[in-house]
Design a protein around this motif. Structure first.
Motif, PDB file in Angstrom:
ATOM      1  N   GLY A  78       0.827  -1.193   0.000  1.00 29.04           N
ATOM      2  CA  GLY A  78       0.000   0.000   0.000  1.00 29.04           C
ATOM      3  C   GLY A  78       0.865   1.248   0.000  1.00 29.04           C
ATOM      4  N   PHE A  79       0.259   2.356   0.304  1.00 28.35           N
ATOM      5  CA  PHE A  79       0.937   3.651   0.280  1.00 28.35           C
ATOM      6  C   PHE A  79       0.732   4.351   1.614  1.00 28.35           C
ATOM      7  N   LYS A  80       1.758   5.016   2.083  1.00 30.05           N
ATOM      8  CA  LYS A  80       1.640   5.794   3.313  1.00 30.05           C
ATOM      9  C   LYS A  80       1.055   7.152   2.961  1.00 30.05           C
ATOM     10  N   VAL A  81      -0.109   7.419   3.529  1.00 28.08           N
ATOM     11  CA  VAL A  81      -0.766   8.710   3.338  1.00 28.08           C
ATOM     12  C   VAL A  81      -1.348   9.146   4.677  1.00 28.08           C
ATOM     13  N   ALA A  82      -1.694  10.399   4.774  1.00 25.46           N
ATOM     14  CA  ALA A  82      -2.354  10.917   5.971  1.00 25.46           C
ATOM     15  C   ALA A  82      -3.859  10.680   5.808  1.00 25.46           C
ATOM     16  N   ALA A  83      -4.360   9.623   6.421  1.00 24.07           N
ATOM     17  CA  ALA A  83      -5.775   9.269   6.283  1.00 24.07           C
ATOM     18  C   ALA A  83      -6.660  10.253   7.027  1.00 24.07           C
ATOM     19  N   VAL A  84      -7.725  10.669   6.349  1.00 19.82           N
ATOM     20  CA  VAL A  84      -8.715  11.581   6.917  1.00 19.82           C
ATOM     21  C   VAL A  84     -10.016  10.829   7.178  1.00 19.82           C
ATOM     22  N   ASP A  85     -10.410   9.960   6.250  1.00 22.05           N
ATOM     23  CA  ASP A  85     -11.687   9.240   6.335  1.00 22.05           C
ATOM     24  C   ASP A  85     -11.560   7.966   5.519  1.00 22.05           C
TER      25      ASP A  85
ATOM     26  N   ALA B 140      -3.809  -4.415  -9.014  1.00 21.59           N
ATOM     27  CA  ALA B 140      -3.882  -4.300  -7.556  1.00 21.59           C
ATOM     28  C   ALA B 140      -3.098  -3.094  -7.061  1.00 21.59           C
ATOM     29  N   GLY B 141      -1.945  -2.819  -7.647  1.00 17.56           N
ATOM     30  CA  GLY B 141      -1.183  -1.626  -7.279  1.00 17.56           C
ATOM     31  C   GLY B 141      -1.943  -0.353  -7.611  1.00 17.56           C
ATOM     32  N   TYR B 142      -2.589  -0.351  -8.764  1.00 17.42           N
ATOM     33  CA  TYR B 142      -3.421   0.782  -9.178  1.00 17.42           C
ATOM     34  C   TYR B 142      -4.565   0.967  -8.169  1.00 17.42           C
ATOM     35  N   ALA B 143      -5.186  -0.132  -7.767  1.00 18.78           N
ATOM     36  CA  ALA B 143      -6.289  -0.073  -6.806  1.00 18.78           C
ATOM     37  C   ALA B 143      -5.801   0.407  -5.442  1.00 18.78           C
ATOM     38  N   ASN B 144      -4.613  -0.039  -5.034  1.00 20.62           N
ATOM     39  CA  ASN B 144      -4.047   0.441  -3.767  1.00 20.62           C
ATOM     40  C   ASN B 144      -3.842   1.953  -3.806  1.00 20.62           C
ATOM     41  N   ALA B 145      -3.362   2.457  -4.932  1.00 19.03           N
ATOM     42  CA  ALA B 145      -3.164   3.902  -5.074  1.00 19.03           C
ATOM     43  C   ALA B 145      -4.503   4.641  -5.002  1.00 19.03           C
ATOM     44  N   ALA B 146      -5.514   4.105  -5.676  1.00 22.50           N
ATOM     45  CA  ALA B 146      -6.840   4.743  -5.655  1.00 22.50           C
ATOM     46  C   ALA B 146      -7.396   4.782  -4.232  1.00 22.50           C
ATOM     47  N   ALA B 147      -7.274   3.672  -3.513  1.00 16.51           N
ATOM     48  CA  ALA B 147      -7.772   3.622  -2.141  1.00 16.51           C
ATOM     49  C   ALA B 147      -6.987   4.582  -1.244  1.00 16.51           C
ATOM     50  N   ALA B 148      -5.675   4.652  -1.444  1.00 12.94           N
ATOM     51  CA  ALA B 148      -4.856   5.582  -0.650  1.00 12.94           C
ATOM     52  C   ALA B 148      -5.306   7.019  -0.872  1.00 12.94           C
ATOM     53  N   LEU B 149      -5.535   7.378  -2.111  1.00 13.04           N
ATOM     54  CA  LEU B 149      -6.017   8.735  -2.392  1.00 13.04           C
ATOM     55  C   LEU B 149      -7.386   8.985  -1.772  1.00 13.04           C
ATOM     56  N   SER B 150      -8.261   7.974  -1.826  1.00 16.30           N
ATOM     57  CA  SER B 150      -9.626   8.164  -1.324  1.00 16.30           C
ATOM     58  C   SER B 150      -9.650   8.438   0.178  1.00 16.30           C
ATOM     59  N   VAL B 151      -8.727   7.862   0.934  1.00 21.11           N
ATOM     60  CA  VAL B 151      -8.753   8.075   2.381  1.00 21.11           C
ATOM     61  C   VAL B 151      -8.186   9.428   2.791  1.00 21.11           C
ATOM     62  N   THR B 152      -7.628  10.155   1.851  1.00 20.81           N
ATOM     63  CA  THR B 152      -7.137  11.507   2.162  1.00 20.81           C
ATOM     64  C   THR B 152      -8.236  12.550   2.013  1.00 20.81           C
ATOM     65  N   ARG B 153      -9.446  12.092   1.707  1.00 17.47           N
ATOM     66  CA  ARG B 153     -10.588  12.985   1.475  1.00 17.47           C
ATOM     67  C   ARG B 153     -11.732  12.619   2.412  1.00 17.47           C
ATOM     68  N   HIS B 154     -12.593  13.568   2.669  1.00 17.55           N
ATOM     69  CA  HIS B 154     -13.758  13.329   3.509  1.00 17.55           C
ATOM     70  C   HIS B 154     -14.881  12.706   2.694  1.00 17.55           C
ATOM     71  N   GLY B 155     -15.597  11.776   3.315  1.00 12.81           N
ATOM     72  CA  GLY B 155     -16.806  11.214   2.729  1.00 12.81           C
ATOM     73  C   GLY B 155     -16.565   9.947   1.937  1.00 12.81           C
ATOM     74  N   GLY B 156     -17.627   9.173   1.799  1.00 12.01           N
ATOM     75  CA  GLY B 156     -17.552   7.911   1.082  1.00 12.01           C
ATOM     76  C   GLY B 156     -17.469   8.050  -0.422  1.00 12.01           C
ATOM     77  N   SER B 157     -17.893   9.171  -0.957  1.00 10.97           N
ATOM     78  CA  SER B 157     -17.841   9.399  -2.400  1.00 10.97           C
ATOM     79  C   SER B 157     -16.582  10.169  -2.742  1.00 10.97           C
ATOM     80  N   SER B 158     -15.440   9.515  -2.521  1.00  9.83           N
ATOM     81  CA  SER B 158     -14.175  10.228  -2.663  1.00  9.83           C
ATOM     82  C   SER B 158     -13.197   9.533  -3.603  1.00  9.83           C
ATOM     83  N   ALA B 159     -13.722   8.704  -4.492  1.00 10.34           N
ATOM     84  CA  ALA B 159     -12.834   7.981  -5.410  1.00 10.34           C
ATOM     85  C   ALA B 159     -12.137   8.963  -6.346  1.00 10.34           C
ATOM     86  N   PRO B 160     -10.840   8.763  -6.545  1.00 12.31           N
ATOM     87  CA  PRO B 160     -10.092   9.657  -7.442  1.00 12.31           C
ATOM     88  C   PRO B 160     -10.322   9.309  -8.902  1.00 12.31           C
TER      89      PRO B 160
END
Length: 188
Positions: A108-115, A141-161
């Motif tokens: 995965g990727f180290k990011v500052a998770a918000v949600d 799977a690596g692409y999906a890990n990146a997408a999930a990492a980006l999504s947790v840096t945003r508020h709300g469930g509708s945060s897919a990049p």
């Protein structure tokens, strides 16, 4: 969730079983997996082309053990016609096992998770999107890990990049690589 509802689960399982073999069926049982009657779950898993779940959901289906053993049991005992299974482990990334026995932990990727709400949905959506474009499963799977990492840096469930945001994120990936040019594997 629909498979856990008394009024809809039988009809949905019937419909899934009638899908033509050439139609891929990707199944993510969600946290309600324990509320799906085992007979219904078994029918759906038997039709899955891909199974995507988190570590807790995988253990609920296939029993406890290390991720490699669980993934092997998911394929051999529960998803006999699947191309593969993907087991998500949050920030650690995911583990992918293919029907031919090849397997890889994808970091995965180290990011500052918000949600973290919606991260699993983002992951499977990005994974399927990449597969549909012909991306090989471990790379998807690596692409999906990146997408999930980006999504947790945003508020709300509708945060897919967007794809562009994911590509930009991946282009700045500075994790160490192995001698074969791959990013170092995750450890579960």
């Amino acid at each position: 969730y629909t498979l856990s509802y008394v009024g809809s689960r039988d009809a949905l399982a019937d419909w899934i079983e009638t899908l033509p073999a050439e139609i891929p069926f990707v199944f993510d049982p969600t946290p309600v997996v324990s509320e799906i009657p085992r007979a219904i779950l078994d029918r759906v898993l038997a039709r899955a082309s891909w199974l995507s779940c988190n570590t807790m959901e995988a253990a609920e289906i296939a029993g406890s053990g290390d991720v490699e053993a669980i993934a092997a049991r998911l394929l051999s005992n529960h998803c006999p016609t699947a191309e593969g299974v993907i087991i998500r482990a949050g920030a650690e990334g995911c583990f992918v096992r293919l029907a031919d026995g090849t397997a890889q932990a994808v970091p995965g990727f180290k990011v500052a998770a918000v949600d973290t709400n919606g991260a699993g949905d983002t992951h499977i959506g990005a994974f399927v999107s990449a597969l549909s474009r012909g991306v090989p499963p471990f790379e998807a799977a690596g692409y999906a890990n990146a997408a999930a990492a980006l999504s947790v840096t945003r508020h709300g469930g509708s945060s897919a990049p967007t794809d562009q945001e994911i590509q930009t994120f991946l282009s700045h990936d500075d994790r160490p690589t192995t001698a074969h040019g791959r990013k170092q594997e995750a450890h579960f």
